[in-house]
Motif scaffolding. Sequence first.
Motif, PDB file in Angstrom:
ATOM      1  N   GLU A 270       1.780   1.498 -10.317  1.00 49.24           N
ATOM      2  CA  GLU A 270       0.601   0.262  -9.438  1.00 49.24           C
ATOM      3  C   GLU A 270       0.042   1.017  -7.788  1.00 49.24           C
ATOM      4  OE1 GLU A 270      -0.485  -4.244  -8.693  1.00 49.24           O
ATOM      5  OE2 GLU A 270       0.488  -3.693 -10.672  1.00 49.24           O
TER       6      GLU A 270
ATOM      7  N   GLY B 236      -1.276   4.177  -8.133  1.00 47.66           N
ATOM      8  CA  GLY B 236      -2.462   3.624  -8.637  1.00 47.66           C
ATOM      9  C   GLY B 236      -2.856   3.437  -7.404  1.00 47.66           C
ATOM     10  N   ASN B 237      -3.453   2.412  -6.798  1.00 42.33           N
ATOM     11  CA  ASN B 237      -3.816   1.469  -5.749  1.00 42.33           C
ATOM     12  C   ASN B 237      -3.696   3.147  -4.535  1.00 42.33           C
ATOM     13  OD1 ASN B 237      -4.411  -0.722  -7.211  1.00 42.33           O
ATOM     14  ND2 ASN B 237      -2.025  -0.857  -6.149  1.00 42.33           N
TER      15      ASN B 237
ATOM     16  N   GLY C 177      -4.337   6.303  -5.181  1.00 44.48           N
ATOM     17  CA  GLY C 177      -4.870   6.982  -6.047  1.00 44.48           C
ATOM     18  C   GLY C 177      -6.302   6.830  -5.666  1.00 44.48           C
ATOM     19  N   ASP C 178      -6.356   4.903  -5.423  1.00 46.30           N
ATOM     20  CA  ASP C 178      -7.881   5.004  -5.667  1.00 46.30           C
ATOM     21  C   ASP C 178      -8.574   4.950  -4.471  1.00 46.30           C
ATOM     22  OD1 ASP C 178      -7.857   4.191  -8.743  1.00 46.30           O
ATOM     23  OD2 ASP C 178      -7.779   2.510  -8.378  1.00 46.30           O
ATOM     24  N   PHE C 179      -7.647   4.347  -3.094  1.00 45.58           N
ATOM     25  CA  PHE C 179      -7.870   4.305  -1.690  1.00 45.58           C
ATOM     26  C   PHE C 179      -8.022   6.506  -1.483  1.00 45.58           C
ATOM     27  CE2 PHE C 179      -6.733   5.086   2.019  1.00 45.58           C
ATOM     28  CZ  PHE C 179      -7.519   4.244   3.467  1.00 45.58           C
TER      29      PHE C 179
ATOM     30  N   GLY D 272      -9.199   8.614  -3.304  1.00 45.90           N
ATOM     31  CA  GLY D 272     -10.955   9.388  -4.200  1.00 45.90           C
ATOM     32  C   GLY D 272     -11.521   8.452  -3.688  1.00 45.90           C
ATOM     33  N   GLY D 273     -11.088   7.378  -3.356  1.00 43.19           N
ATOM     34  CA  GLY D 273     -12.565   6.121  -2.268  1.00 43.19           C
ATOM     35  C   GLY D 273     -12.745   7.490  -0.989  1.00 43.19           C
TER      36      GLY D 273
END
Length: 152
Positions: free
Chosen positions: A3, A6-7, A9-11, A13-14
């Motif tokens: 998890e 994933g967080n 990766g999201d950051f 990506g943002g």
Amino acid sequence: MLENLGNIGDFVGGVGVVVTLVYLATQIRQNTRSLRLSSIQQIMGTSVLVNQTASAGHVPAILAKLETGQRLSEEEFAQYLMYLWAMLTHHWQVFYQFQNGMIEKSVFDSYVGRLQTVLNSSLSRAIWRSRMQSRFPVDFQQFVDDQIEETG
């Protein structure tokens, strides 16, 4: 653990999206500036060409005759008509580019002054109204009529 990755990766990506948007905005601004400069160069090139063509022929003598109130021969009138057509078409181009945000107001204003000089003679105003006006778009017709009214 998964998890957290994933967080992250999201950051990442943002952040990538934000960096891409900033880059694209910068590129668009530079492209717009380049297009505006190109428009100004093209307008100035056309001005030079119109002036060179006019000065190489009989137009200076014709303009001098008009300044002193002399009548033009049929040939001189035809040459003046073509000169006026070229000038008004050029000013229409400037007007159109200003209306579409391709040139700044200061550049446009300098061409308005030139247009007023062209429209200073009663002959040019008469030719505009009787022969040329209807061959231009309505918004440019109104603009020229406004300039005629201002120069009086």
